[in-house]
Design an enzyme around this catalytic site. Sequence first.
Site, mmCIF file in Angstrom:
data_model
loop_
_atom_site.group_PDB
_atom_site.id
_atom_site.type_symbol
_atom_site.label_atom_id
_atom_site.label_comp_id
_atom_site.label_asym_id
_atom_site.label_seq_id
_atom_site.Cartn_x
_atom_site.Cartn_y
_atom_site.Cartn_z
ATOM 1 N N GLY A 261 9.646 23.165 -13.320
ATOM 2 C CA GLY A 261 11.048 22.849 -13.080
ATOM 3 C C GLY A 261 11.824 23.009 -14.367
ATOM 4 N N ARG A 262 12.831 22.145 -14.569
ATOM 5 C CA ARG A 262 13.665 22.267 -15.780
ATOM 6 C C ARG A 262 12.816 22.152 -17.039
ATOM 7 N NH1 ARG A 262 17.392 18.851 -12.245
ATOM 8 N NH2 ARG A 262 15.607 17.470 -12.447
ATOM 9 N N ILE B 55 2.723 15.336 -19.596
ATOM 10 C CA ILE B 55 3.992 14.713 -19.997
ATOM 11 C C ILE B 55 4.812 14.367 -18.748
ATOM 12 C CG2 ILE B 55 4.099 15.804 -22.287
ATOM 13 C CD1 ILE B 55 6.426 17.015 -19.590
ATOM 14 N N ARG C 246 3.936 12.255 -15.298
ATOM 15 C CA ARG C 246 3.790 10.828 -14.998
ATOM 16 C C ARG C 246 2.303 10.497 -14.983
ATOM 17 N NH1 ARG C 246 8.152 9.825 -16.478
ATOM 18 N NH2 ARG C 246 9.935 9.082 -15.277
ATOM 19 N N GLU D 36 1.636 1.873 -17.641
ATOM 20 C CA GLU D 36 2.250 1.712 -18.974
ATOM 21 C C GLU D 36 2.814 0.312 -19.152
ATOM 22 O OE1 GLU D 36 5.115 4.877 -19.213
ATOM 23 O OE2 GLU D 36 3.565 6.408 -19.015
ATOM 24 N N HIS E 32 4.533 7.366 -24.420
ATOM 25 C CA HIS E 32 5.657 7.845 -23.591
ATOM 26 C C HIS E 32 6.908 8.098 -24.453
ATOM 27 C CE1 HIS E 32 7.439 7.710 -19.260
ATOM 28 N NE2 HIS E 32 8.097 8.581 -20.020
ATOM 29 N N VAL E 33 6.777 9.081 -25.331
ATOM 30 C CA VAL E 33 7.870 9.354 -26.276
ATOM 31 C C VAL E 33 8.529 10.717 -26.048
ATOM 32 C CG1 VAL E 33 7.044 7.821 -28.107
ATOM 33 C CG2 VAL E 33 6.175 10.184 -28.015
HETATM 34 P P1 NAP Z 1 12.462 19.171 -11.980
HETATM 35 O O1 NAP Z 1 13.377 20.169 -12.569
HETATM 36 O O2 NAP Z 1 12.796 18.533 -10.681
HETATM 37 O O3 NAP Z 1 11.026 19.860 -11.895
HETATM 38 C C1 NAP Z 1 9.973 19.334 -11.164
HETATM 39 C C2 NAP Z 1 9.054 20.480 -10.758
HETATM 40 O O4 NAP Z 1 7.895 19.944 -10.127
HETATM 41 C C3 NAP Z 1 9.697 21.442 -9.786
HETATM 42 O O5 NAP Z 1 9.414 22.743 -10.195
HETATM 43 C C4 NAP Z 1 9.024 21.146 -8.450
HETATM 44 O O6 NAP Z 1 8.927 22.356 -7.698
HETATM 45 C C5 NAP Z 1 7.661 20.622 -8.893
HETATM 46 N N1 NAP Z 1 7.115 19.656 -7.963
HETATM 47 C C6 NAP Z 1 7.704 18.546 -7.481
HETATM 48 N N2 NAP Z 1 6.895 17.914 -6.622
HETATM 49 C C7 NAP Z 1 5.771 18.657 -6.557
HETATM 50 C C8 NAP Z 1 4.566 18.518 -5.812
HETATM 51 N N3 NAP Z 1 4.353 17.503 -4.962
HETATM 52 N N4 NAP Z 1 3.598 19.462 -5.982
HETATM 53 C C9 NAP Z 1 3.823 20.497 -6.826
HETATM 54 N N5 NAP Z 1 4.940 20.677 -7.551
HETATM 55 C C10 NAP Z 1 5.898 19.755 -7.407
HETATM 56 O O7 NAP Z 1 12.238 17.967 -13.000
HETATM 57 P P2 NAP Z 1 12.247 17.987 -14.602
HETATM 58 O O8 NAP Z 1 13.603 17.700 -15.103
HETATM 59 O O9 NAP Z 1 11.559 19.245 -15.055
HETATM 60 O O10 NAP Z 1 11.311 16.706 -14.881
HETATM 61 C C11 NAP Z 1 9.983 16.710 -14.430
HETATM 62 C C12 NAP Z 1 9.323 15.363 -14.654
HETATM 63 O O11 NAP Z 1 9.005 15.186 -16.021
HETATM 64 C C13 NAP Z 1 10.152 14.119 -14.325
HETATM 65 O O12 NAP Z 1 10.199 13.847 -12.940
HETATM 66 C C14 NAP Z 1 9.420 13.039 -15.090
HETATM 67 O O13 NAP Z 1 8.391 12.468 -14.288
HETATM 68 C C15 NAP Z 1 8.809 13.794 -16.262
HETATM 69 N N6 NAP Z 1 9.422 13.437 -17.546
HETATM 70 C C16 NAP Z 1 8.670 12.865 -18.510
HETATM 71 C C17 NAP Z 1 9.235 12.558 -19.724
HETATM 72 C C18 NAP Z 1 8.429 11.947 -20.841
HETATM 73 O O14 NAP Z 1 8.999 11.285 -21.683
HETATM 74 N N7 NAP Z 1 7.125 12.162 -20.884
HETATM 75 C C19 NAP Z 1 10.595 12.793 -19.957
HETATM 76 C C20 NAP Z 1 11.329 13.371 -18.949
HETATM 77 C C21 NAP Z 1 10.739 13.702 -17.739
HETATM 78 P P3 NAP Z 1 8.872 22.331 -6.086
HETATM 79 O O15 NAP Z 1 10.046 21.508 -5.635
HETATM 80 O O16 NAP Z 1 8.928 23.771 -5.699
HETATM 81 O O17 NAP Z 1 7.562 21.701 -5.745
HETATM 82 C C1 8YV Z 2 11.979 8.117 -20.547
HETATM 83 C C2 8YV Z 2 11.254 9.804 -18.745
HETATM 84 O O1 8YV Z 2 10.857 7.683 -21.233
HETATM 85 O O2 8YV Z 2 13.312 10.759 -18.125
HETATM 86 C C3 8YV Z 2 12.183 10.443 -17.773
HETATM 87 O O3 8YV Z 2 11.762 10.656 -16.629
HETATM 88 O O4 8YV Z 2 10.127 9.577 -18.459
HETATM 89 C C4 8YV Z 2 11.718 9.511 -20.123
HETATM 90 O O5 8YV Z 2 12.802 10.255 -20.491
HETATM 91 C C5 8YV Z 2 12.393 7.062 -19.596
HETATM 92 O O6 8YV Z 2 13.114 7.451 -18.512
HETATM 93 C C6 8YV Z 2 13.204 5.985 -20.325
HETATM 94 O O7 8YV Z 2 12.386 5.020 -20.780
#
Ligand code: NAP
Ligand code: 8YV
Length: 321
Positions: free
Chosen positions: A153-154, A230, A232, A261, A279-280
């Site tokens: 995704g993004r 990175i 969930r 967490e 989780h940074v």
């Molecule tokens: P996004 O643009 O909605 O991208 C999510 C991607 O996952 C899409 O390409 C989607 O494609 C795919 N997807 C969703 N459900 C799926 C499933 N059941 N099986 C296979 N693929 C699936 O979201 P994003 O902005 O990239 O963010 C993604 C995730 O990163 C967030 O939801 C969050 O959990 C995590 N995150 C973590 C941190 C951190 O600090 N570690 C920070 C920000 C975000 P399809 O719809 O085609 O399946």
């Molecule tokens: C943050 C995240 O750690 O945006 C998300 O999905 O996992 C992270 O950006 C969280 O949302 C704020 O603590």
Amino acid sequence: MTDIDVILTNRVVASAEAALEGAFRVHRLAEAADRGAWLAEHGATARGIAAAYGVPVDAALIDALPRLEIIAAFGVGYDNIDTGAAARRGVVVTNTPDVLTDEVADLAVGLLIATIRQIPQADRYLRAGGWLEKPFPLSPTLRGRKIGIFGLGRIGIAIAHRLAAFDVTILYHNRNPRTDVPYRYVDTLKGLAEEADVLLVAAPGGEGTHRVVDAEVLAALGRDGILVNIGRGGIVDEQALIAALEQGVIRSAGLDVFADEPRVPQALIDIGHTVLLPHVGSASEYTRDTMGQLMVDNLRAWFAGRGPLTPVPETPVPPAL
Ligand code: NAP
Ligand code: 8YV
């Protein structure tokens, strides 16, 4: 300050808390000693929730707030929010997409390289005086690797763009293939793990992805395989991962997110060749301020009658707006 009551579920970045306090009457759920009594006092008037990550906004909380109109998440992931319950009540949910994409992608690439080249381990080795005795052991390499991105995704695509500079092959798996990317789609997660030797998870949490990276997927990744997560913590079966690391089913793991967490299984901590981060991904001052701004802007826009800025797809904006 307006006379609109908003519940803040837990601490968020200070700039966002100050902006919330400036715009609304803020009630802090984290300060409630007795949730029932607290909701009896504040529940009837609350029209908005500013939702920190990690605090469930479940059906019980939503149903305890009869005037609730909007839940604004501090983060792009909103698996802590029951969007079904919100939609049934006509409550809009917003998140903070895009503003954190680059920060998280930077961290993902850093975590990948740190895990393969064992950067934290080498740092610890030098500090402990090991270098005075003998050189640090040779590490695995990124050279020639196939990176399988689960969740293009993004953030996933921003990671892929960065990895292009490293001259590696990129594959991906989503529920739906993308028509706008040059990377090869693999139609199952297990198939992606079989073809790749790095599985990089950037998918959302929630029911659809709960523990899908299981023992079978890890076995498919193979003995030289590296898992980077990175997305969930709940996406990975942590017990299966611990077993796979202990038994050499895969080589290593770099994890920014965990199932419970901030608690991390001791067995994972004891496996010294993993890289574990608290989780940074988005946790720079700049990006957290920007996320906070967007969360508050969503609330402001909604209560000014301009609709939500970044609603999630599960809770469509009411047609009147
Ligand atoms: P996004 O643009 O909605 O991208 C999510 C991607 O996952 C899409 O390409 C989607 O494609 C795919 N997807 C969703 N459900 C799926 C499933 N059941 N099986 C296979 N693929 C699936 O979201 P994003 O902005 O990239 O963010 C993604 C995730 O990163 C967030 O939801 C969050 O959990 C995590 N995150 C973590 C941190 C951190 O600090 N570690 C920070 C920000 C975000 P399809 O719809 O085609 O399946
Ligand atoms: C943050 C995240 O750690 O945006 C998300 O999905 O996992 C992270 O950006 C969280 O949302 C704020 O603590």
